[in-house]
Motif scaffolding. Structure first.
Motif, PDB file in Angstrom:
ATOM      1  N   GLU A  36     -43.999   8.234   1.280  1.00 21.12           N
ATOM      2  CA  GLU A  36     -45.048   8.754   2.160  1.00 21.12           C
ATOM      3  C   GLU A  36     -46.392   8.754   1.439  1.00 21.12           C
ATOM      4  O   GLU A  36     -46.454   8.901   0.224  1.00 21.12           O
ATOM      5  N   LEU A  71     -50.660   9.879   8.341  1.00 16.96           N
ATOM      6  CA  LEU A  71     -49.613   9.719   7.343  1.00 16.96           C
ATOM      7  C   LEU A  71     -48.967   8.355   7.491  1.00 16.96           C
ATOM      8  O   LEU A  71     -48.826   7.834   8.608  1.00 16.96           O
ATOM      9  N   SER A  72     -48.569   7.793   6.362  1.00 22.36           N
ATOM     10  CA  SER A  72     -47.853   6.521   6.349  1.00 22.36           C
ATOM     11  C   SER A  72     -46.551   6.684   5.571  1.00 22.36           C
ATOM     12  O   SER A  72     -46.482   7.486   4.634  1.00 22.36           O
ATOM     13  N   CYS A  73     -45.555   5.927   5.973  1.00 20.21           N
ATOM     14  CA  CYS A  73     -44.274   5.923   5.264  1.00 20.21           C
ATOM     15  C   CYS A  73     -43.833   4.471   5.145  1.00 20.21           C
ATOM     16  O   CYS A  73     -43.532   3.821   6.156  1.00 20.21           O
ATOM     17  N   TRP A 131     -40.600  11.762  11.535  1.00 21.41           N
ATOM     18  CA  TRP A 131     -41.401  12.648  10.686  1.00 21.41           C
ATOM     19  C   TRP A 131     -40.922  14.073  10.910  1.00 21.41           C
ATOM     20  O   TRP A 131     -40.785  14.517  12.056  1.00 21.41           O
ATOM     21  N   THR A 167     -43.429  -0.086   7.976  1.00 24.25           N
ATOM     22  CA  THR A 167     -44.162   1.171   7.837  1.00 24.25           C
ATOM     23  C   THR A 167     -44.172   1.937   9.157  1.00 24.25           C
ATOM     24  O   THR A 167     -44.333   1.338  10.223  1.00 24.25           O
ATOM     25  N   TYR A 208     -46.069   5.369  10.971  1.00 26.37           N
ATOM     26  CA  TYR A 208     -47.274   6.171  10.847  1.00 26.37           C
ATOM     27  C   TYR A 208     -47.173   7.446  11.695  1.00 26.37           C
ATOM     28  O   TYR A 208     -46.450   7.497  12.685  1.00 26.37           O
ATOM     29  N   TYR A 224     -44.741  17.269   4.837  1.00 26.06           N
ATOM     30  CA  TYR A 224     -44.268  16.339   5.850  1.00 26.06           C
ATOM     31  C   TYR A 224     -43.369  15.291   5.193  1.00 26.06           C
ATOM     32  O   TYR A 224     -43.744  14.680   4.186  1.00 26.06           O
ATOM     33  N   TYR A 225     -42.219  15.092   5.805  1.00 25.53           N
ATOM     34  CA  TYR A 225     -41.217  14.166   5.285  1.00 25.53           C
ATOM     35  C   TYR A 225     -40.942  13.047   6.283  1.00 25.53           C
ATOM     36  O   TYR A 225     -40.851  13.285   7.490  1.00 25.53           O
ATOM     37  N   CYS A 226     -40.758  11.875   5.743  1.00 27.10           N
ATOM     38  CA  CYS A 226     -40.341  10.720   6.521  1.00 27.10           C
ATOM     39  C   CYS A 226     -38.820  10.620   6.425  1.00 27.10           C
ATOM     40  O   CYS A 226     -38.249  10.841   5.352  1.00 27.10           O
ATOM     41  N   GLY A 265     -37.845  10.610   2.449  1.00 22.39           N
ATOM     42  CA  GLY A 265     -38.888  10.425   1.470  1.00 22.39           C
ATOM     43  C   GLY A 265     -39.091  11.695   0.665  1.00 22.39           C
ATOM     44  O   GLY A 265     -38.433  12.720   0.899  1.00 22.39           O
ATOM     45  N   THR A 295     -45.051  14.733   1.658  1.00 14.58           N
ATOM     46  CA  THR A 295     -46.479  14.762   1.362  1.00 14.58           C
ATOM     47  C   THR A 295     -47.067  16.028   1.975  1.00 14.58           C
ATOM     48  O   THR A 295     -46.736  16.399   3.100  1.00 14.58           O
TER      49      THR A 295
END
Length: 115
Positions: free
Chosen positions: A6, A20-22, A36, A77, A79, A93-95, A106, A109
């Motif tokens: 993330e 946010l990106s993962c 997410w 990815t 988002y 925040y977790y992916c 993940g 973040t």
């Protein structure tokens, strides 16, 4: 092995936005359901938004209309666009990927929203 990384967290004032990106690797990204989740101090981890391999989306009631989940299969990815942020959105925040009946997470973040 499956890895999810993330990025994009940070601190923002109420009313602001973050994306946010993962980035995923070690898997057939297009075949996975991506989600997410978030966890605030002293609270359980909760689903924020989810997007299926076919592009169907699900949102928690508390973020509906403010957050948008999307995916780019060419970039592996997912988002999370977060608008109109509120102090109660503060959390890690977790992916998560659900891939062939296994879940992968993940590292998380931090998102901090100040009033």
């Amino acid at each position: 092995q499956v890895q999810l990384v993330e990025s994009g967290g940070g601190s923002v004032q109420a009313g602001g936005s973050l994306r946010l990106s993962c980035a995923a690797s070690g898997m057939i990204f297009s075949a996975s359901t991506m989600g997410w989740y978030r966890q605030a101090p002293g609270k359980q981890r909760e689903l924020v938004a989810q997007i299926s391999s076919g592009g169907s989306t699900t949102y928690a009631g508390s973020v509906k209309g403010r957050f948008t989940i999307s995916r780019d299969n060419a970039k592996n990815t997912v988002y999370l666009q977060m608008n109109s942020l509120k102090p109660e959105d503060t959390a890690v925040y977790y992916c998560k990927s659900r891939y062939f009946n296994s879940d992968y997470w993940g590292q998380g973040t931090q998102v901090t929203v100040s009033s």
